[in-house]
Design an enzyme around this catalytic site. Structure first.
Site, PDB file in Angstrom:
ATOM      1  N   SER A  93      -9.492  -7.300  -9.701  1.00 58.79           N
ATOM      2  CA  SER A  93      -9.207  -6.628  -8.442  1.00 58.79           C
ATOM      3  C   SER A  93     -10.330  -5.629  -8.144  1.00 58.79           C
ATOM      4  O   SER A  93     -11.484  -6.047  -8.042  1.00 58.79           O
ATOM      5  CB  SER A  93      -7.830  -5.975  -8.496  1.00 58.79           C
ATOM      6  OG  SER A  93      -7.394  -5.596  -7.208  1.00 58.79           O
TER       7      SER A  93
ATOM      8  N   HIS B 299      -2.482 -12.915  -7.228  1.00 60.89           N
ATOM      9  CA  HIS B 299      -3.317 -11.779  -7.620  1.00 60.89           C
ATOM     10  C   HIS B 299      -2.961 -11.282  -9.018  1.00 60.89           C
ATOM     11  O   HIS B 299      -3.776 -10.620  -9.666  1.00 60.89           O
ATOM     12  CB  HIS B 299      -3.166 -10.643  -6.609  1.00 60.89           C
ATOM     13  CG  HIS B 299      -4.248  -9.608  -6.704  1.00 60.89           C
ATOM     14  ND1 HIS B 299      -5.579  -9.898  -6.502  1.00 60.89           N
ATOM     15  CD2 HIS B 299      -4.200  -8.281  -6.993  1.00 60.89           C
ATOM     16  CE1 HIS B 299      -6.303  -8.802  -6.662  1.00 60.89           C
ATOM     17  NE2 HIS B 299      -5.491  -7.810  -6.958  1.00 60.89           N
TER      18      HIS B 299
ATOM     19  N   GLU C  39       0.790  -1.230   0.000  1.00 59.90           N
ATOM     20  CA  GLU C  39       0.000   0.000   0.000  1.00 59.90           C
ATOM     21  C   GLU C  39       0.822   1.280   0.000  1.00 59.90           C
ATOM     22  O   GLU C  39       0.329   2.326  -0.417  1.00 59.90           O
ATOM     23  CB  GLU C  39      -0.941   0.007   1.213  1.00 59.90           C
ATOM     24  CG  GLU C  39      -1.855  -1.200   1.315  1.00 59.90           C
ATOM     25  CD  GLU C  39      -2.802  -1.361   0.128  1.00 59.90           C
ATOM     26  OE1 GLU C  39      -2.893  -0.426  -0.696  1.00 59.90           O
ATOM     27  OE2 GLU C  39      -3.438  -2.411   0.018  1.00 59.90           O
TER      28      GLU C  39
ATOM     29  N   ASP D 165      -3.752 -16.411  -4.235  1.00 55.24           N
ATOM     30  CA  ASP D 165      -3.771 -14.957  -4.062  1.00 55.24           C
ATOM     31  C   ASP D 165      -3.535 -14.609  -2.591  1.00 55.24           C
ATOM     32  O   ASP D 165      -4.303 -15.014  -1.720  1.00 55.24           O
ATOM     33  CB  ASP D 165      -5.120 -14.413  -4.528  1.00 55.24           C
ATOM     34  CG  ASP D 165      -5.120 -12.917  -4.754  1.00 55.24           C
ATOM     35  OD1 ASP D 165      -4.346 -12.219  -4.070  1.00 55.24           O
ATOM     36  OD2 ASP D 165      -5.897 -12.434  -5.593  1.00 55.24           O
TER      37      ASP D 165
END
Length: 703
Positions: free
Chosen positions: A562, A669, A188, A637
């Site tokens: 996503s 992912h 992030e 994932d």
């Protein structure tokens, strides 16, 4: 592979083999202090996934290969688990030398290959193997005398003159790591580093991460039940994060622990000769970011600046930092624009949105967008103002410094980038790209839609004429925060054009929350991801159809991965009056199952905001499904766990709602990279969409 063989392959195979036509593109540029040399990574061809280290002589324009990954490692790579995780966080799909670091004097470079630590003498060209395996993130000291690296969650240092290799810091126990960026940092915050050398090379500022309180989640391999379960520490919304602290470790054995206040997230670290080490730290609710200076003698910190926001403080890459003469560089969005601030003075004009700070020296190199968010340009500070270095329309990336800049430029007129080296803004050399030309020219119309001026691109089949009749519509968004689809780069629309050539009008739209249009635009999604982002896709569709009658609103599908997968499932669940089929790849379906930093930024903690979590999640809507839904999810994932799709599928089954679930064995992912799987997965989606839209149209006609 010869060009003839590659050209004979279908587009989807060529796209998979070339990793979306990115192989062969030069990247990760480093400019020597005197500006005469540029180091960079590049694969050997547009179909070779192995990257090697290259050098450009700026004066002559000659390129030379310094490290040939194929020579050093002719076979398959064997990566330590921590390196696999790092690559997953950075979305790195290439191989060979995928990262490197150099000392300040450009004397030595360090890199890993298959977990082994190598050094390269940049003067003689001699390559040496220092450590045989399991090495993570090697970095030479600024003076070129040592190389630090992480192994077995311990920070180690090698003295190059003697070869002495020793543990600088480490602890027993699987929960403690020194020198590694934790999950939230990599996923992030775009922070991939966990340690930073002092300018004199005598000490290291090191992150200590303790994941002991973080929930443990498991990832099984159902296709191979003999394989052990992979257990990971995953900080889901509302749960405990990794505990991050810092210490300054001297090569002489000294240790100074850095004082920690009430911050939760270590956003960024900067340590240069111009001043004390700088930290950017963020509170758990993300409404406060402090810039702190560290006293290296006793570990105490002083706050230089505090940025607050009633919703959240957006993180900008590359700051804080000191200029070489000791001025503090930071970003502020206090007035609604993302502005560059140097020594307390705002230097960027209103309307110029700073996207990232690329380098800080005597001047600042940064990227940003002006009135048109579909373009990204590279700028430098100059004489108290700013100067734009990129001159043509398009998307530009920058590296190096304000004085000697490497500019990679994409636009709508060509495929792949043009890479130029600029000295004081003037082109002095170029770097060749080996990327394969996809030979796709998007049949694209640029749109600004509705009262909010949504930026969108409409792609029609190649050669399409209006007299050929109406076309079914396929929305192909990401649609969420921190990412854009609508950018002035031909390569951004290659897959969308292939979809259009299957007989669709493909609409790609960026809504509220996407970057490039200021803090106010980004924060309109606060507390309401679902309603806002879905409304923008619906509004874009209707506005486009109002001026393009070839769009058949009786046959509308949506697909995405996503956040785009979340948006696709959301669309068929909550707007069945608009959407007739949706393909949801790796969707978030329950926001309580997604990570702390991303989710709490928009929705708060689930303990505090249970209604927001229920409304923005999909599980409670399962009984409302009346349209076709295809769920696709990778079983490996570790970002959006397969539990998301499994829980939605279970809820749909419990409500008697028909749907299709396609699990991808071994897939993370990242979308599958194997050529056959990548091609067949896309073709499966298209065949399913065509079938479901045909069925929906027939039902309406017979009603």
């Amino acid at each position: 592979m010869t060009d003839n063989v590659l050209d004979a392959l279908p587009f989807l195979r060529r796209q998979a083999r070339t990793q979306r036509f990115t192989l062969g593109v030069p990247k990760q540029f480093r400019v020597s202090p005197d500006g005469t040399r540029v180091l960079f990574l590049r694969a050997g061809s547009g179909t070779d996934a192995r990257h090697s280290l290259w050098s450009l002589d700026v004066a002559s324009g000659e390129e030379s290969k310094l490290v040939d990954a194929a020579d050093l490692l002719p076979g398959e790579e064997e990566l330590p688990p921590e390196e696999r995780a790092r690559r997953e966080r950075s979305r790195e799909t290439g191989g060979g030398v995928v990262g490197y670091a150099v000392d300040d004097g450009f004397r030595v470079a360090a890199f890993t290959l298959s977990g082994k630590l190598y050094t390269l003498d940049l003067a003689s060209g001699e390559i040496a193997v220092l450590v045989d395996g399991s090495v993570i993130d090697p970095r030479p000291s600024p003076d070129g005398k040592h190389v630090a690296y992480v192994r077995d969650q311990r920070l180690r240092v090698i003295e190059l003159a003697t070869g002495e290799d020793r543990v600088l810091i480490g602890e027993d126990g699987a929960n403690i790591a020194w020198g590694l960026a934790e999950f939230i940092a990599g996923e992030e915050l775009d922070r991939t580093r966990g340690y930073w050398w002092s300018p004199d090379g005598r000490a290291v500022l090191v992150e200590r991460s303790d994941s002991g309180a973080v929930p443990r989640w498991t990832i099984a391999d159902p296709a191979n039940p003999r394989h052990p379960v992979n257990t990971v520490a995953y900080p889901a919304a509302g749960s405990d994060n990794v505990d991050v602290t810092l210490a300054i470790l001297g090569l002489d054995g000294g240790r100074v622990d850095v004082a920690k206040g009430d911050w939760e997230y270590l956003v960024a670290v900067h340590w240069s000769a111009a001043g004390k080490p700088l930290l950017a730290v963020q509170s758990r609710d993300q409404r406060r970011v402090e810039i702190q200076a560290v006293d290296t003698a006793d570990g105490s910190v002083s706050t230089l600046h505090t940025e607050t926001d009633p919703q959240w403080v957006e993180v900008t890459q590359g700051v804080p930092a000191w200029t070489t003469d000791g001025r503090l560089v930071r970003e502020s969005a206090a007035d609604g624009d993302h502005r560059l601030v140097v020594d307390g003075t705002t230097v960027t004009p209103p309307g110029l949105q700073v996207r990232a700070v690329l380098d800080v020296g005597s001047e600042v190199l940064f990227s940003g967008s002006e009135a048109d968010p579909t373009q990204i340009h590279v700028y430098r500070t100059e004489g108290g103002g700013v100067r734009r270095l990129s001159t043509e329309e398009g998307v530009h990336l920058g590296a190096g410094s304000a004085a000697v800049t490497v500019l990679s430029s994409w636009n709508l007129e060509r495929s792949g980038p043009v890479v130029a080296v600029l000295a004081d803004g003037e082109r002095v050399a170029g770097i060749v790209s080996y990327a394969v030309d996809p030979e796709v020219v998007p049949n694209l119309t640029w749109l600004t839609l509705g009262e909010r001026g949504l930026r969108a691109a409409l792609l029609l089949p190649t050669g399409y004429e209006e007299n050929e009749g109406k076309l079914p519509v396929l929305l192909d968004p990401y649609g969420g925060p921190h990412a854009q689809r609508v950018l002035q780069s031909r390569n951004a629309f290659l897959t969308s054009q292939w979809l259009a050539d299957q007989g669709f009008a493909v609409l790609v739209a960026d809504g509220r929350g996407t970057p490039g249009r200021g803090a106010g635009w980004e924060k309109e999604i606060a507390g309401d991801l679902a309603d806002v982002t879905l409304a923008d896709q619906v509004d874009a569709l209707h506005a486009a159809a109002a001026t393009h009658p070839e769009l058949d609103l009786d046959r509308v599908a949506i697909r995405g991965w996503s956040y785009g997968g979340y948006l696709s499932a959301l669309a068929v669940l909550r707007r069945p009056d608009v959407f007739h089929a949706g393909v949801a790849g790796a969707p978030v379906t329950d926001w309580a199952l997604y990570d702390t930093h991303y989710t709490e930024r928009y929705l708060g903690k689930p303990q505090d905001e249970p209604k927001a979590y229920e409304h923005n999640s999909l599980i409670a809507d399962a009984g409302e499904l009346s349209r076709a839904l295809l769920l696709i999810h990778g079983l490996a994932d570790d970002n959006v766990f397969v539990a998301h799709s499994l829980r939605l599928s279970s809820a749909l089954l419990a409500k008697g709602r028909s749907h299709v679930f396609l699990p991808l064995a071994g897939a993370t992912h990242l979308t599958p990279q194997a050529e056959e799987v990548a091609e067949n997965l896309m073709c499966t989606q298209i065949d399913w969409i065509v079938r479901e839209l045909t069925s929906a149209a027939a039902e309406k006609e017979n009603a």
